[in-house]
Write a protein that holds these residues in place. Structure first.
Motif, PDB file in Angstrom:
ATOM      1  N   ARG A 256     -37.027 -25.250  11.853  1.00  0.00           N
ATOM      2  CA  ARG A 256     -36.371 -26.317  11.087  1.00  0.00           C
ATOM      3  C   ARG A 256     -35.296 -25.695  10.217  1.00  0.00           C
ATOM      4  O   ARG A 256     -35.292 -24.486   9.976  1.00  0.00           O
ATOM      5  CB  ARG A 256     -37.377 -27.107  10.256  1.00  0.00           C
ATOM      6  CG  ARG A 256     -38.065 -26.344   9.165  1.00  0.00           C
ATOM      7  CD  ARG A 256     -39.111 -27.210   8.466  1.00  0.00           C
ATOM      8  NE  ARG A 256     -39.628 -26.551   7.295  1.00  0.00           N
ATOM      9  CZ  ARG A 256     -40.702 -25.782   7.276  1.00  0.00           C
ATOM     10  NH1 ARG A 256     -41.377 -25.576   8.388  1.00  0.00           N
ATOM     11  NH2 ARG A 256     -41.106 -25.231   6.158  1.00  0.00           N
ATOM     12  N   PHE A 257     -34.364 -26.538   9.754  1.00  0.00           N
ATOM     13  CA  PHE A 257     -33.305 -26.027   8.894  1.00  0.00           C
ATOM     14  C   PHE A 257     -32.836 -27.122   7.948  1.00  0.00           C
ATOM     15  O   PHE A 257     -33.067 -28.300   8.166  1.00  0.00           O
ATOM     16  CB  PHE A 257     -32.134 -25.463   9.706  1.00  0.00           C
ATOM     17  CG  PHE A 257     -31.382 -26.473  10.509  1.00  0.00           C
ATOM     18  CD1 PHE A 257     -30.220 -27.045  10.029  1.00  0.00           C
ATOM     19  CD2 PHE A 257     -31.824 -26.843  11.768  1.00  0.00           C
ATOM     20  CE1 PHE A 257     -29.521 -27.972  10.764  1.00  0.00           C
ATOM     21  CE2 PHE A 257     -31.132 -27.763  12.521  1.00  0.00           C
ATOM     22  CZ  PHE A 257     -29.973 -28.338  12.016  1.00  0.00           C
ATOM     23  N   PHE A 258     -32.196 -26.683   6.874  1.00  0.00           N
ATOM     24  CA  PHE A 258     -31.724 -27.585   5.829  1.00  0.00           C
ATOM     25  C   PHE A 258     -30.363 -27.091   5.359  1.00  0.00           C
ATOM     26  O   PHE A 258     -30.209 -25.927   5.019  1.00  0.00           O
ATOM     27  CB  PHE A 258     -32.735 -27.590   4.672  1.00  0.00           C
ATOM     28  CG  PHE A 258     -32.330 -28.425   3.508  1.00  0.00           C
ATOM     29  CD1 PHE A 258     -32.341 -29.804   3.581  1.00  0.00           C
ATOM     30  CD2 PHE A 258     -31.925 -27.827   2.325  1.00  0.00           C
ATOM     31  CE1 PHE A 258     -31.963 -30.574   2.498  1.00  0.00           C
ATOM     32  CE2 PHE A 258     -31.552 -28.592   1.235  1.00  0.00           C
ATOM     33  CZ  PHE A 258     -31.568 -29.968   1.333  1.00  0.00           C
ATOM     34  N   VAL A 259     -29.365 -27.970   5.360  1.00  0.00           N
ATOM     35  CA  VAL A 259     -28.006 -27.614   4.937  1.00  0.00           C
ATOM     36  C   VAL A 259     -27.653 -28.436   3.702  1.00  0.00           C
ATOM     37  O   VAL A 259     -27.857 -29.645   3.679  1.00  0.00           O
ATOM     38  CB  VAL A 259     -26.985 -27.885   6.054  1.00  0.00           C
ATOM     39  CG1 VAL A 259     -25.585 -27.507   5.592  1.00  0.00           C
ATOM     40  CG2 VAL A 259     -27.350 -27.141   7.317  1.00  0.00           C
TER      41      VAL A 259
ATOM     42  N   TRP B 217     -21.816 -23.599   0.750  1.00  0.00           N
ATOM     43  CA  TRP B 217     -22.798 -24.101   1.705  1.00  0.00           C
ATOM     44  C   TRP B 217     -24.062 -23.276   1.530  1.00  0.00           C
ATOM     45  O   TRP B 217     -24.017 -22.045   1.564  1.00  0.00           O
ATOM     46  CB  TRP B 217     -22.289 -23.957   3.138  1.00  0.00           C
ATOM     47  CG  TRP B 217     -21.213 -24.919   3.489  1.00  0.00           C
ATOM     48  CD1 TRP B 217     -19.898 -24.626   3.692  1.00  0.00           C
ATOM     49  CD2 TRP B 217     -21.348 -26.320   3.700  1.00  0.00           C
ATOM     50  NE1 TRP B 217     -19.220 -25.770   3.991  1.00  0.00           N
ATOM     51  CE2 TRP B 217     -20.069 -26.823   4.008  1.00  0.00           C
ATOM     52  CE3 TRP B 217     -22.413 -27.214   3.642  1.00  0.00           C
ATOM     53  CZ2 TRP B 217     -19.840 -28.165   4.267  1.00  0.00           C
ATOM     54  CZ3 TRP B 217     -22.180 -28.541   3.897  1.00  0.00           C
ATOM     55  CH2 TRP B 217     -20.906 -29.010   4.210  1.00  0.00           C
ATOM     56  N   HIS B 218     -25.176 -23.953   1.356  1.00  0.00           N
ATOM     57  CA  HIS B 218     -26.479 -23.296   1.229  1.00  0.00           C
ATOM     58  C   HIS B 218     -27.326 -23.758   2.415  1.00  0.00           C
ATOM     59  O   HIS B 218     -27.662 -24.935   2.522  1.00  0.00           O
ATOM     60  CB  HIS B 218     -27.143 -23.684  -0.096  1.00  0.00           C
ATOM     61  CG  HIS B 218     -28.480 -23.064  -0.301  1.00  0.00           C
ATOM     62  ND1 HIS B 218     -28.636 -21.785  -0.760  1.00  0.00           N
ATOM     63  CD2 HIS B 218     -29.729 -23.544  -0.092  1.00  0.00           C
ATOM     64  CE1 HIS B 218     -29.930 -21.510  -0.834  1.00  0.00           C
ATOM     65  NE2 HIS B 218     -30.606 -22.567  -0.439  1.00  0.00           N
ATOM     66  N   VAL B 219     -27.630 -22.833   3.316  1.00  0.00           N
ATOM     67  CA  VAL B 219     -28.377 -23.150   4.531  1.00  0.00           C
ATOM     68  C   VAL B 219     -29.716 -22.422   4.485  1.00  0.00           C
ATOM     69  O   VAL B 219     -29.752 -21.211   4.290  1.00  0.00           O
ATOM     70  CB  VAL B 219     -27.591 -22.726   5.797  1.00  0.00           C
ATOM     71  CG1 VAL B 219     -28.352 -23.090   7.053  1.00  0.00           C
ATOM     72  CG2 VAL B 219     -26.200 -23.333   5.804  1.00  0.00           C
TER      73      VAL B 219
ATOM     74  N   GLU C 220     -16.380 -28.982   6.866  1.00  0.00           N
ATOM     75  CA  GLU C 220     -17.044 -28.706   8.142  1.00  0.00           C
ATOM     76  C   GLU C 220     -18.251 -27.799   7.905  1.00  0.00           C
ATOM     77  O   GLU C 220     -18.170 -26.822   7.148  1.00  0.00           O
ATOM     78  CB  GLU C 220     -16.056 -28.023   9.080  1.00  0.00           C
ATOM     79  CG  GLU C 220     -16.546 -27.881  10.486  1.00  0.00           C
ATOM     80  CD  GLU C 220     -15.455 -27.298  11.378  1.00  0.00           C
ATOM     81  OE1 GLU C 220     -15.791 -26.411  12.178  1.00  0.00           O
ATOM     82  OE2 GLU C 220     -14.300 -27.732  11.255  1.00  0.00           O
ATOM     83  N   LEU C 221     -19.371 -28.119   8.544  1.00  0.00           N
ATOM     84  CA  LEU C 221     -20.583 -27.304   8.391  1.00  0.00           C
ATOM     85  C   LEU C 221     -20.316 -25.866   8.826  1.00  0.00           C
ATOM     86  O   LEU C 221     -19.583 -25.634   9.788  1.00  0.00           O
ATOM     87  CB  LEU C 221     -21.722 -27.889   9.222  1.00  0.00           C
ATOM     88  CG  LEU C 221     -22.261 -29.240   8.765  1.00  0.00           C
ATOM     89  CD1 LEU C 221     -23.315 -29.736   9.733  1.00  0.00           C
ATOM     90  CD2 LEU C 221     -22.833 -29.150   7.379  1.00  0.00           C
ATOM     91  N   PRO C 222     -20.920 -24.891   8.142  1.00  0.00           N
ATOM     92  CA  PRO C 222     -20.629 -23.496   8.455  1.00  0.00           C
ATOM     93  C   PRO C 222     -21.206 -23.037   9.791  1.00  0.00           C
ATOM     94  O   PRO C 222     -20.711 -22.078  10.377  1.00  0.00           O
ATOM     95  CB  PRO C 222     -21.274 -22.736   7.297  1.00  0.00           C
ATOM     96  CG  PRO C 222     -22.343 -23.631   6.798  1.00  0.00           C
ATOM     97  CD  PRO C 222     -21.844 -25.028   7.018  1.00  0.00           C
ATOM     98  N   ILE C 223     -22.239 -23.723  10.271  1.00  0.00           N
ATOM     99  CA  ILE C 223     -22.865 -23.326  11.528  1.00  0.00           C
ATOM    100  C   ILE C 223     -23.505 -24.557  12.163  1.00  0.00           C
ATOM    101  O   ILE C 223     -24.080 -25.391  11.477  1.00  0.00           O
ATOM    102  CB  ILE C 223     -23.896 -22.194  11.297  1.00  0.00           C
ATOM    103  CG1 ILE C 223     -24.391 -21.625  12.609  1.00  0.00           C
ATOM    104  CG2 ILE C 223     -25.030 -22.640  10.419  1.00  0.00           C
ATOM    105  CD1 ILE C 223     -25.110 -20.309  12.466  1.00  0.00           C
TER     106      ILE C 223
END
Length: 118
Positions: free
Chosen positions: A48-51, A63-65, A88-91
């Motif tokens: 899972r991931f959270f941006v 951006w904190h991912v 734009e999202l970094p990844i």
């Protein structure tokens, strides 16, 4: 009256240069966010991931991912930060994707400098 006409502009000029110097130092710190030593590589499947876009200073954002990688039976928390120069999202990631992170350990958390999809 004459004293105020001289002192007030001098105070404005002094405060202007103080603010300008502070902004320059914060600008440099903002550009260096997320530059981590690459000592170790970590590979795993993305569970899972959270941006999140966080305010760094005034009109500067980062951006904190947070990624949670499953490696064997362990779940490892990975933090990746980058200056937000665009919206734009970094990844671009998706669940169960295999990723490789370059960075180092900070206690139980892995701090990543860069992330590559495999």
């Amino acid at each position: 009256m004459l004293v105020a006409a001289i002192v007030i502009p001098i105070l404005f000029i002094v405060f202007y240069f103080i603010v300008k110097r502070n902004n320059a130092s914060y600008e440099q710190k903002w550009k260096e966010v997320g530059k981590i030593r690459e000592q170790i590589t970590l590979t795993g499947n993305l569970e899972r991931f959270f941006v999140e876009k966080k305010r760094f200073y005034q009109h500067r954002y980062i951006w904190h991912v947070q990624l949670y990688l499953k490696e064997n039976k362990n779940v490892i928390k990975v933090i990746f930060e980058k200056p937000a120069q665009t919206d734009e999202l970094p990844i671009q990631l998706s669940i169960n994707e295999k990723v490789k992170c370059y960075g180092h350990w900070d206690q139980k958390t892995f701090l990543a400098n860069r992330i590559i999809k495999e």
